[in-house]
Design an enzyme around this catalytic site. Sequence first.
Site, PDB file in Angstrom:
ATOM      1  N   GLU A 166       0.972  -1.331  -0.040  1.00 39.54           N
ATOM      2  CA  GLU A 166       0.201   0.373  -0.152  1.00 39.54           C
ATOM      3  C   GLU A 166       0.807   1.357  -0.203  1.00 39.54           C
ATOM      4  OE1 GLU A 166      -4.208  -0.945   2.252  1.00 39.54           O
ATOM      5  OE2 GLU A 166      -2.417  -1.194   3.498  1.00 39.54           O
ATOM      6  N   GLU A 240      -7.193  -7.531  -1.816  1.00 37.90           N
ATOM      7  CA  GLU A 240      -7.438  -7.847  -0.006  1.00 37.90           C
ATOM      8  C   GLU A 240      -8.519  -7.097  -0.521  1.00 37.90           C
ATOM      9  OE1 GLU A 240      -5.608  -4.756   2.992  1.00 37.90           O
ATOM     10  OE2 GLU A 240      -3.732  -6.001   2.358  1.00 37.90           O
TER      11      GLU A 240
END
Length: 602
Positions: A166, A240
């Site tokens: 991320e 995710e």
Amino acid sequence: MEKSGMSRRCGLNADSSQFTLDGKPIRILGGSMHYFRVPRAYWNDRMLKMKACGLNTITTYVPWNLHEPERGVFNFRGQLDLLTFINEAAQVGLWVILRPGPYICAEWDLGGLPSWLLRDRNMTLRTTYAGFTEAVNSYFDELVPRLVPVQFSRGGPIIAVQVENEYGSYAKDDQYMSFIKNALESRGICELLLTSDNREGFQSGGVNGALRTINFQKLTSGMIKHLDHLQPQRAKLVMEYWSGWFDVWGEDHHTFSAEDMVSVVREVLKQGMSINIYMFHGGTNFGFMNGAVDYGTYKPQITSYDYDAPLSEAGDYTKKYHLLRSLFSSYQMSGENLPEIPALQPKKVYEAVAINQHLPLWETLQFTEPHQSESPVNMENLPINDGSGQSYGYTLYETTIATGGTLNSRNNVRDRALVYADSLFIGVLDYKTQKLTVPNGKGDQKLRLLLENCGRVNYGKALNYQRKGLIGDIVLNNVPLKDFTHYTLDMKPAFIDRLGAVSWALDTSKPTFPGFFRGSLWVEGCPADTFVKLPDWSKGVVFVNGQNLGRYWPIGPQKTLYLPGPWLKSGTNQVIVFEEQKAGDEIHFTDLPNLGKNADVN
């Protein structure tokens, strides 16, 4: 799945609308489970349950701060035996997507980065700052060679490796992602590389030569179009898909309805995409390893990492599990049936443990090495652990004062301090309360501040500012206090073992706080999982046979602590509770978790 060591032709490929593996089409049906959050004895149990749900892939982060707890000291044994975890996955028939960081987020202290990095006052984490890249290179020199032989191309189960995590939500250095990618490839990683970002970070989180994947809970048509625009004619993976959410102390337990979750998974699969359920099995933040969030207000995360996932914290089936199994059964390879669902691990309600011994914290200071300093020193910069400082737990700061008055922390307490004049408790200093009145004594008094690191922030722009303890001066009547003695109380297993060498008081009717309280749990026959309840206690930590189960705190949401059966033994088991302010007479056990009042994650 072929045996490790056999070479294969072609690994995971994303150069068309569907993934291929060894030249054959594959849809990744993945689930996240972190080996460091699940007792090693249960790795296989959880994997078999994942396989029985229809998954073909397991994903895990790798926590740098556990594998290199002190600079240059590496641990890949026991609970941290990553290679065994990977090989067990292969034996069950699961492929592995590895997410080695070095930053992992994961609601884990400092996002998995070791706190000793913060000893450098100029440290800028997740950049090409020399102090950071040198540490990453040293760590990867130890980690990556262990992974190379278990890649798909070598006959192992690792089919893809994620580059950082991320980064688009952080994005401070446009050279950094290339550095991490090269650090992996130059040490022998040759499988498909991925990056992983949410919608907001998607644009700036990628790196050339790595497949971009996306993270979300709610699917929008714009999201898929965005993926197509940035990566036309490439396979799509939801790295995710958030099955639930994490919890913080003092708020409700987050839940996400099973029907809403499965409807999004169904739509993702209809669109031909691959998916990884984060988390499929959350596990537990054992010890002091929970992270925290800070978007203007600091909020530490709780011990449980149940996450409202398809497999509960203790590995039990949920409605989400059964709905996903029904859905995934339609996406198995031709002619394949799902395995039978494994039996659940048994639970027991043990007899309450009577607390019959007590030891004041002040009497345990003999087991720590005091450090003298004119000004207070933050945890990470204490001269202990071979120059790596203190990472977790508590630190006691002591100085002598000649008078009472107004004590002002100037917001230099990280994160919470119990304050004493000699042994008299006078209050708590934290982010909200920064002033206390110190009573006058009959001459000099010892001013004691017991500082707790409640968990370092794991996500966002505050990462570089996670030093703990006293991070600056504390003043009495506007005069900075000086001449401190520091005691490290990280409560590692060796410290807990040493407590057995001193005499404990047998009278617990009028205990001194903070203190340690001891009792014995008798287990008849084969040990089973249970949950610890402390209804009349205030705040602290529970140790069973030396294992740190984590923190308890009545502000909730969680009201129980998970105690895995493999950490118990037949016969007598030692239970020690470190309690800050108020102790009950007993410790209770139940066969059902209580994670608190539910609140929809939306």
